[in-house]
Motif scaffolding. Structure first.
Motif, PDB file in Angstrom:
ATOM      1  N   GLN A  99      -6.645 -24.508  62.044  1.00 34.16           N
ATOM      2  CA  GLN A  99      -5.741 -25.133  61.075  1.00 34.16           C
ATOM      3  C   GLN A  99      -6.366 -26.336  60.364  1.00 34.16           C
ATOM      4  O   GLN A  99      -5.977 -26.668  59.241  1.00 34.16           O
ATOM      5  CB  GLN A  99      -4.459 -25.590  61.780  1.00 34.16           C
ATOM      6  N   HIS A 100      -7.312 -26.998  61.026  1.00 34.39           N
ATOM      7  CA  HIS A 100      -7.886 -28.214  60.450  1.00 34.39           C
ATOM      8  C   HIS A 100      -9.182 -28.558  61.176  1.00 34.39           C
ATOM      9  O   HIS A 100      -9.233 -28.547  62.415  1.00 34.39           O
ATOM     10  CB  HIS A 100      -6.905 -29.394  60.596  1.00 34.39           C
ATOM     11  N   LEU A 101     -10.215 -28.860  60.421  1.00 34.85           N
ATOM     12  CA  LEU A 101     -11.486 -29.345  60.963  1.00 34.85           C
ATOM     13  C   LEU A 101     -11.664 -30.798  60.547  1.00 34.85           C
ATOM     14  O   LEU A 101     -11.747 -31.099  59.347  1.00 34.85           O
ATOM     15  CB  LEU A 101     -12.653 -28.505  60.439  1.00 34.85           C
ATOM     16  N   ASP A 128      -6.574 -24.376  67.859  1.00 28.85           N
ATOM     17  CA  ASP A 128      -5.697 -24.742  66.750  1.00 28.85           C
ATOM     18  C   ASP A 128      -6.429 -25.659  65.775  1.00 28.85           C
ATOM     19  O   ASP A 128      -6.338 -25.488  64.563  1.00 28.85           O
ATOM     20  CB  ASP A 128      -4.445 -25.457  67.268  1.00 28.85           C
ATOM     21  N   ARG A 129      -7.142 -26.656  66.344  1.00 32.77           N
ATOM     22  CA  ARG A 129      -7.852 -27.618  65.509  1.00 32.77           C
ATOM     23  C   ARG A 129      -9.185 -27.972  66.163  1.00 32.77           C
ATOM     24  O   ARG A 129      -9.373 -27.769  67.360  1.00 32.77           O
ATOM     25  CB  ARG A 129      -7.002 -28.876  65.262  1.00 32.77           C
ATOM     26  N   VAL A 130     -10.084 -28.526  65.362  1.00 29.14           N
ATOM     27  CA  VAL A 130     -11.426 -28.865  65.845  1.00 29.14           C
ATOM     28  C   VAL A 130     -11.778 -30.284  65.420  1.00 29.14           C
ATOM     29  O   VAL A 130     -11.576 -30.658  64.257  1.00 29.14           O
ATOM     30  CB  VAL A 130     -12.484 -27.878  65.284  1.00 29.14           C
ATOM     31  N   MET A 143      -1.283 -29.014  71.022  1.00 27.12           N
ATOM     32  CA  MET A 143      -2.320 -28.241  70.333  1.00 27.12           C
ATOM     33  C   MET A 143      -3.479 -27.961  71.287  1.00 27.12           C
ATOM     34  O   MET A 143      -3.689 -28.680  72.261  1.00 27.12           O
ATOM     35  CB  MET A 143      -2.857 -29.024  69.129  1.00 27.12           C
ATOM     36  N   LYS A 144      -4.225 -26.935  70.970  1.00 25.88           N
ATOM     37  CA  LYS A 144      -5.479 -26.657  71.663  1.00 25.88           C
ATOM     38  C   LYS A 144      -6.593 -27.109  70.741  1.00 25.88           C
ATOM     39  O   LYS A 144      -6.755 -26.563  69.639  1.00 25.88           O
ATOM     40  CB  LYS A 144      -5.611 -25.174  71.995  1.00 25.88           C
ATOM     41  N   VAL A 145      -7.358 -28.108  71.195  1.00 23.28           N
ATOM     42  CA  VAL A 145      -8.335 -28.761  70.327  1.00 23.28           C
ATOM     43  C   VAL A 145      -9.733 -28.641  70.924  1.00 23.28           C
ATOM     44  O   VAL A 145      -9.939 -28.957  72.106  1.00 23.28           O
ATOM     45  CB  VAL A 145      -7.993 -30.251  70.134  1.00 23.28           C
ATOM     46  N   VAL A 150      -7.545 -29.840  75.654  1.00 19.99           N
ATOM     47  CA  VAL A 150      -8.842 -30.174  75.079  1.00 19.99           C
ATOM     48  C   VAL A 150      -9.934 -29.345  75.729  1.00 19.99           C
ATOM     49  O   VAL A 150     -10.075 -29.350  76.956  1.00 19.99           O
ATOM     50  CB  VAL A 150      -9.167 -31.676  75.246  1.00 19.99           C
ATOM     51  N   VAL A 151     -10.692 -28.635  74.915  1.00 24.79           N
ATOM     52  CA  VAL A 151     -11.925 -27.996  75.368  1.00 24.79           C
ATOM     53  C   VAL A 151     -13.059 -28.880  74.876  1.00 24.79           C
ATOM     54  O   VAL A 151     -13.283 -29.011  73.672  1.00 24.79           O
ATOM     55  CB  VAL A 151     -12.063 -26.564  74.821  1.00 24.79           C
ATOM     56  N   GLY A 152     -13.747 -29.527  75.802  1.00 21.93           N
ATOM     57  CA  GLY A 152     -14.849 -30.410  75.456  1.00 21.93           C
ATOM     58  C   GLY A 152     -16.163 -29.662  75.486  1.00 21.93           C
ATOM     59  O   GLY A 152     -16.447 -28.940  76.445  1.00 21.93           O
ATOM     60  N   LEU A 153     -16.948 -29.830  74.443  1.00 22.29           N
ATOM     61  CA  LEU A 153     -18.260 -29.191  74.355  1.00 22.29           C
ATOM     62  C   LEU A 153     -19.330 -30.261  74.244  1.00 22.29           C
ATOM     63  O   LEU A 153     -19.179 -31.236  73.502  1.00 22.29           O
ATOM     64  CB  LEU A 153     -18.306 -28.258  73.146  1.00 22.29           C
ATOM     65  N   ASP A 154     -20.423 -30.087  74.973  1.00 21.93           N
ATOM     66  CA  ASP A 154     -21.568 -30.992  74.871  1.00 21.93           C
ATOM     67  C   ASP A 154     -22.767 -30.281  75.475  1.00 21.93           C
ATOM     68  O   ASP A 154     -22.619 -29.454  76.380  1.00 21.93           O
ATOM     69  CB  ASP A 154     -21.297 -32.295  75.636  1.00 21.93           C
ATOM     70  N   ASN A 155     -23.970 -30.591  74.959  1.00 22.94           N
ATOM     71  CA  ASN A 155     -25.164 -29.992  75.571  1.00 22.94           C
ATOM     72  C   ASN A 155     -25.856 -30.943  76.539  1.00 22.94           C
ATOM     73  O   ASN A 155     -26.854 -30.582  77.169  1.00 22.94           O
ATOM     74  CB  ASN A 155     -26.151 -29.492  74.511  1.00 22.94           C
ATOM     75  N   LEU A 156     -25.331 -32.182  76.657  1.00 26.38           N
ATOM     76  CA  LEU A 156     -25.859 -33.169  77.613  1.00 26.38           C
ATOM     77  C   LEU A 156     -27.367 -33.342  77.455  1.00 26.38           C
ATOM     78  O   LEU A 156     -28.106 -33.422  78.446  1.00 26.38           O
ATOM     79  CB  LEU A 156     -25.513 -32.771  79.059  1.00 26.38           C
ATOM     80  N   ASN A 157     -27.839 -33.414  76.211  1.00 25.01           N
ATOM     81  CA  ASN A 157     -29.283 -33.527  76.000  1.00 25.01           C
ATOM     82  C   ASN A 157     -29.796 -34.912  76.395  1.00 25.01           C
ATOM     83  O   ASN A 157     -29.032 -35.803  76.756  1.00 25.01           O
ATOM     84  CB  ASN A 157     -29.654 -33.184  74.548  1.00 25.01           C
ATOM     85  N   ASP A 158     -31.116 -35.076  76.315  1.00 25.59           N
ATOM     86  CA  ASP A 158     -31.731 -36.315  76.813  1.00 25.59           C
ATOM     87  C   ASP A 158     -32.142 -37.249  75.683  1.00 25.59           C
ATOM     88  O   ASP A 158     -33.086 -38.035  75.833  1.00 25.59           O
ATOM     89  CB  ASP A 158     -32.930 -35.989  77.708  1.00 25.59           C
TER      90      ASP A 158
END
Length: 335
Positions: free
Chosen positions: A120-122, A78-80, A1-3, A27-35
């Motif tokens: 497909q699914h969160l 595909d999923r989150v 899957m692409k997640v 896996v596509v990783g998302l983050d804003n790396l805040n402080d």
């Protein structure tokens, strides 16, 4: 899957991403790396994912509506797994707007992305804090959660309500996970285990709230990550047994579920501190203080619904989990 894993540089996000990558998902990783806490810890977590086959990283805030719209349109997930949020009960007392921006606006952007792009699914992070003023133990998904005692808790309850709305209107399968006091290696510096270990090793006193009369359902990070992935793998479905006349909070005629994920073995705070002392090898100096605003004196998870849905129950004993954290802490900080 692409997640899509939001909060991928976070404590739970890194561990979930490792499991997904280890079994061959993209896996596509998302983050804003805040402080909110030291971004270096986030970068070091991210370094454990970067370079692994199937992983890519996007630095973006979930409250950035245009950016999130582009991301979903381009990537076709595909999923989150949505773990990005402004965390912390106590921080919400001084910084309420941060919780509305990240936890409400950001969650709206996630829901819209899923709705418009065929996700497909969160699976998303809720919190045991939603039980708020409820004192009936153990906490069950069948109990009402209408009396939050912090803005953080209110935003997590709002997430559950928003998810149900999208599940009802657009048949988007959503599953919320009410995490119970997650701890372990690579944990957040604002959490008790990290704060206590650091202070004891530095010879400083620790602040013990509610005069030590606290009980928490401490849940080890590996158990949490395994539970998240198992839930992700089984999209929520409509409950054919739902009865609108009784309106059980744990059931719905929409493809919506919410689960507790806790150790189902609540531990007294003083016993938890003793486990840290044993692992560190020295006794803590204790500064006993009253219960803080927004805190609750006890948590205890009923996990039967999660077990029935996924076949999984968290199982790490607290003394071993604490010892694992202290070993990681000593190695990471070279102390």
């Amino acid at each position: 899957m692409k997640v899509l894993v939001t909060g991928a540089a976070g404590f739970i996000g890194m561990h979930v991403s490792q499991i997904l990558l280890g079994r061959g998902d993209e896996v596509v990783g998302l983050d804003n790396l805040n402080d909110y806490y030291d971004p270096q810890l986030k970068r070091d977590r991210l370094a454990r994912l970067t370079g692994r086959p199937g992983f890519s990283f996007v630095q973006l805030s979930v409250e950035d509506r245009a950016g999130m719209e582009r991301l979903f349109a381009e990537q076709k997930f595909d999923r989150v797994v949505h773990l990005a949020a402004q965390a912390g009960v106590r921080y919400s007392l001084q910084n309420p707007h941060a919780y509305i921006d990240s936890n409400i606006v950001g969650f709206m952007n996630i829901l819209e992305g899923c709705r418009h792009h065929g996700v497909q699914h969160l699976a998303y992070a809720s919190s045991s804090s939603v039980y708020g003023g409820n004192v009936r133990m153990p906490f069950s998904e069948h109990h009402g959660v209408d009396h939050p005692v912090s803005l953080y808790a209110a935003t997590k309850k709002a997430n559950e309500l928003m998810a149900h709305t999208y599940s009802h209107l657009y048949r988007l399968p959503t599953t919320g996970l009410r995490f119970f006091t997650v701890y372990g290696p690579w944990g957040r510096p604002d959490m008790a285990l990290f704060l206590f270990t650091k202070a004891i090793l530095e010879g400083r006193p620790i602040d013990v709230f509610n005069h030590g009369q606290m009980i928490r359902d401490f849940t080890y990070i590996d158990d949490i990550a395994e539970g998240v992935v198992r839930v992700l793998d089984r999209p929520a479905t409509a409950d054919e047994g739902y009865d609108a006349m009784t309106a059980d909070p744990a059931r719905s005629d929409a493809p919506y579920r919410v689960f507790n994920i806790g150790n189902h073995d609540p531990v007294k705070l003083m016993d938890f501190i003793h486990a840290i002392e044993q692992a560190v090898g020295r006794e803590a100096q204790k500064n006993f203080l009253p219960l803080q605003d927004g805190d609750v004196p006890a948590t205890h998870a009923d996990v039967e619904e999660l077990a029935a849905w996924t076949g999984f129950k968290p199982a790490m004993p607290v003394p071993q989990g604490v010892a694992n954290f202290v070993a990681w802490y000593r190695d990471y900080f070279k102390v």
